[in-house]
Motif scaffolding. Structure first.
Motif, PDB file in Angstrom:
ATOM      1  N   ASP A  61      54.545  51.401 -43.643  1.00 58.32           N
ATOM      2  CA  ASP A  61      55.506  50.777 -42.786  1.00 58.32           C
ATOM      3  C   ASP A  61      55.486  49.461 -42.193  1.00 58.32           C
ATOM      4  OD1 ASP A  61      53.693  51.753 -40.769  1.00 58.32           O
ATOM      5  OD2 ASP A  61      55.138  53.047 -39.916  1.00 58.32           O
ATOM      6  N   THR A  62      54.056  48.945 -42.102  1.00 62.34           N
ATOM      7  CA  THR A  62      53.865  47.577 -41.667  1.00 62.34           C
ATOM      8  C   THR A  62      53.742  46.599 -42.822  1.00 62.34           C
ATOM      9  OG1 THR A  62      51.435  47.991 -41.982  1.00 62.34           O
ATOM     10  CG2 THR A  62      52.221  48.562 -39.826  1.00 62.34           C
ATOM     11  N   ARG A  63      54.223  46.944 -43.831  1.00 61.60           N
ATOM     12  CA  ARG A  63      53.979  46.074 -45.032  1.00 61.60           C
ATOM     13  C   ARG A  63      55.455  45.998 -45.841  1.00 61.60           C
ATOM     14  NH1 ARG A  63      48.065  47.804 -47.732  1.00 61.60           N
ATOM     15  NH2 ARG A  63      46.984  46.518 -46.470  1.00 61.60           N
ATOM     16  N   THR A  64      56.304  46.736 -45.339  1.00 59.78           N
ATOM     17  CA  THR A  64      57.654  46.700 -46.004  1.00 59.78           C
ATOM     18  C   THR A  64      58.377  45.294 -46.280  1.00 59.78           C
ATOM     19  OG1 THR A  64      58.895  47.157 -44.015  1.00 59.78           O
ATOM     20  CG2 THR A  64      58.152  49.349 -45.482  1.00 59.78           C
ATOM     21  N   ASP A  65      57.792  44.247 -45.107  1.00 64.49           N
ATOM     22  CA  ASP A  65      58.635  43.133 -45.362  1.00 64.49           C
ATOM     23  C   ASP A  65      57.545  41.946 -45.850  1.00 64.49           C
ATOM     24  OD1 ASP A  65      60.963  44.042 -44.167  1.00 64.49           O
ATOM     25  OD2 ASP A  65      60.181  43.784 -42.206  1.00 64.49           O
ATOM     26  N   ASP A  66      56.486  42.376 -46.279  1.00 61.78           N
ATOM     27  CA  ASP A  66      55.567  41.689 -46.688  1.00 61.78           C
ATOM     28  C   ASP A  66      55.724  41.344 -48.265  1.00 61.78           C
ATOM     29  OD1 ASP A  66      53.196  40.329 -47.886  1.00 61.78           O
ATOM     30  OD2 ASP A  66      51.700  41.377 -46.694  1.00 61.78           O
ATOM     31  N   GLN A  67      56.309  40.358 -48.421  1.00 65.58           N
ATOM     32  CA  GLN A  67      56.910  40.088 -50.136  1.00 65.58           C
ATOM     33  C   GLN A  67      55.749  39.742 -50.857  1.00 65.58           C
ATOM     34  OE1 GLN A  67      60.200  40.713 -51.054  1.00 65.58           O
ATOM     35  NE2 GLN A  67      60.320  41.456 -48.729  1.00 65.58           N
TER      36      GLN A  67
ATOM     37  N   LEU B 162      54.221  43.178 -51.816  1.00 66.60           N
ATOM     38  CA  LEU B 162      55.212  44.195 -52.627  1.00 66.60           C
ATOM     39  C   LEU B 162      55.212  43.474 -54.041  1.00 66.60           C
ATOM     40  CD1 LEU B 162      58.277  44.620 -50.352  1.00 66.60           C
ATOM     41  CD2 LEU B 162      56.236  46.266 -50.948  1.00 66.60           C
TER      42      LEU B 162
ATOM     43  N   VAL C 127      62.013  49.684 -52.104  1.00 69.88           N
ATOM     44  CA  VAL C 127      61.441  50.430 -50.691  1.00 69.88           C
ATOM     45  C   VAL C 127      62.258  51.411 -50.231  1.00 69.88           C
ATOM     46  CG1 VAL C 127      60.339  50.048 -48.619  1.00 69.88           C
ATOM     47  CG2 VAL C 127      60.111  48.511 -50.460  1.00 69.88           C
TER      48      VAL C 127
ATOM     49  N   THR D 235      62.731  54.933 -47.530  1.00 71.58           N
ATOM     50  CA  THR D 235      62.137  55.790 -46.499  1.00 71.58           C
ATOM     51  C   THR D 235      62.449  57.222 -46.796  1.00 71.58           C
ATOM     52  OG1 THR D 235      64.415  55.513 -45.080  1.00 71.58           O
ATOM     53  CG2 THR D 235      62.455  53.793 -44.856  1.00 71.58           C
TER      54      THR D 235
END
Length: 418
Positions: free
Chosen positions: A382-388, A391, A399, A401
């Protein structure tokens, strides 16, 4: 893709170190090599090799080297587990760590010195052997660190982190450049209070090891032919990737088997075939090492019932149907070219919430809902979902949930996958 087996000697089980018979070992290895497998995992029972903190038995180390050499002669590479540790419901710990000499396995300075010396010695003895893959610190040593063990050696996450770093360094000192790793049972991924964490499993050592057993509630909840049972090994492979810093870190399915009675003997081959087929569809899989090579002799007492029949071969070295399944998979190894998994299910990074990933948890249930619907999911923290960058490096384009995948409780808005 590597295909191998955890070597359980047909004569004397792992107590064979007490009466080592190289001819018997060679016969066992012949029966394994005949299946077309390429490696074995070997277990050096710790109290037999290091009965005193400052005594590592030279003869035992010589016998281990003889076994590794005999395997190489048959085209089998060898990974060696050192701190044994725990096997098939029995604990094997040296007397200098127990009862009147009770000392913590993970924090006591003298114990750590002894462990490091032992691992370094084994690794150094094998360093120049061409078939030696590397060391595994021990078999599922995390079971000593928390419940349900009846007498755990409790430690903090930071203490375990230091223990792993030191023990892996000792292996590297003994045999530089080999494939050194550590391996735990699935409480690392599922149990909230385990001091061995998913991040440690996915970041310490050369590869991530996972051990998949469906007697952990998976088969009990869902049945032997269910999607969760037949995909459980693949799930652990993909679950482990969420915590890896290296987006291409290899994962080793180091233990997986067909445990009776949840997987009856007459269904073991079908379960093996499904488990292997689903696991080889995981990108980055280093290999599969089945548990185990040979059945445990019924002449040996007090094993749990399931342990006696887990072998690919009988106690007199005859191959079972499961052996044929693994042999076919090994022959077809070059055909496995799994596509990237583009859909990632979000998992909590907080290790105190990892029970969400366990059987009955929302991550577990959502993963298998996606799988049953035909998706090929992987996982992301959940800490990497915005780390393009992260990904993109993993090829993730979608992604989701768990609450987007699972049906909502009555009276609540439904979860919809976007």
């Amino acid at each position: 893709m590597r295909f191998g087996v955890n070597y359980t000697p047909s004569e004397g089980w792992f107590h064979h170190w007490l009466d080592f018979d190289l001819d018997s070992v060679r016969a066992d290895l012949d029966s394994i090599a005949a299946l077309g497998l390429d490696h074995i995992r070997v277990f050096a029972l710790w109290p037999y090799f290091q009965p005193n903190r400052t005594l590592i038995r030279h003869r035992a180390v010589e016998q281990l080297v003889q076994l590794v050499d005999a395997a190489a002669e048959r085209g089998l590479d060898v990974n060696v587990d050192g701190l044994q540790g725990h096997l098939s419901s029995f604990d094997f710990l040296p007397a200098w760590t127990r009862t009147w000499h009770r000392r913590n396995l993970f924090t006591d300075p003298d114990v750590l010195d002894g462990q490091a010396a032992y691992l370094r010695t084994l690794a150094a003895a094998l360093a120049d052997r061409p078939g030696f893959l590397g060391m595994t610190l021990g078999n599922e040593v995390n079971q000593f660190s928390a419940g349900p063990h009846p007498d755990p050696d409790r430690a903090t996450e930071d203490e375990i982190d230091r223990w792993l770093a030191r023990m892996l360094a000792a292996c590297e000192e003994g045999a530089p450049g080999r494939l050194h790793l550590h391996a735990e049972y699935d409480a690392t991924w599922y149990q909230d209070d385990q001091p061995f964490t998913p991040a440690q499993a996915a970041r310490h050592g050369a590869v991530t090891a996972v051990h998949s057993w469906v007697f952990n509630g998976t088969a009990q909840r869902h049945g032997r032919t269910s999607v969760p049972a037949e995909h459980h090994a693949a799930y652990l492979v993909e679950l482990s990737k969420a915590w890896a810093d290296d987006p291409h870190r290899p994962v080793w399915l180091q233990e997986v088997g067909a445990p009776a009675p949840l997987i009856p003997p007459e269904h073991a081959a079908a379960f093996t075939e499904a488990t292997v087929a689903n696991a080889v569809d995981c990108p980055g899989l280093w290999g599969i090492t089945w548990w185990c090579s040979h059945d445990v002799s019924r002449a040996l007492a007090d094993f749990p019932g399931l342990e006696y029949g887990l072998g690919l071969l009988t106690n007199d070295r005859r191959p079972k149907d499961t052996a044929g399944v693994l042999a076919r998979a090994a022959r077809e190894r070059h055909a496995y070219k799994p596509a990237t998994r583009t859909t990632a299910l979000v998992v909590p990074a907080d290790p105190a919430m990892r029970s969400a990933c366990a059987p009955g948890g929302p991550v577990f249930d959502a993963y298998f809902r996606l799988t049953a619907d035909g998706a090929r999911p992987t996982t992301v923290l959940d800490t990497r979902t915005d780390d393009q960058g992260h990904l993109a490096a993993r090829g993730i384009t979608e992604v989701v949930t768990p609450d987007q995948v699972l049906p909502a409780p009555p009276g609540h808005p439904g979860g919809t996958r976007s």
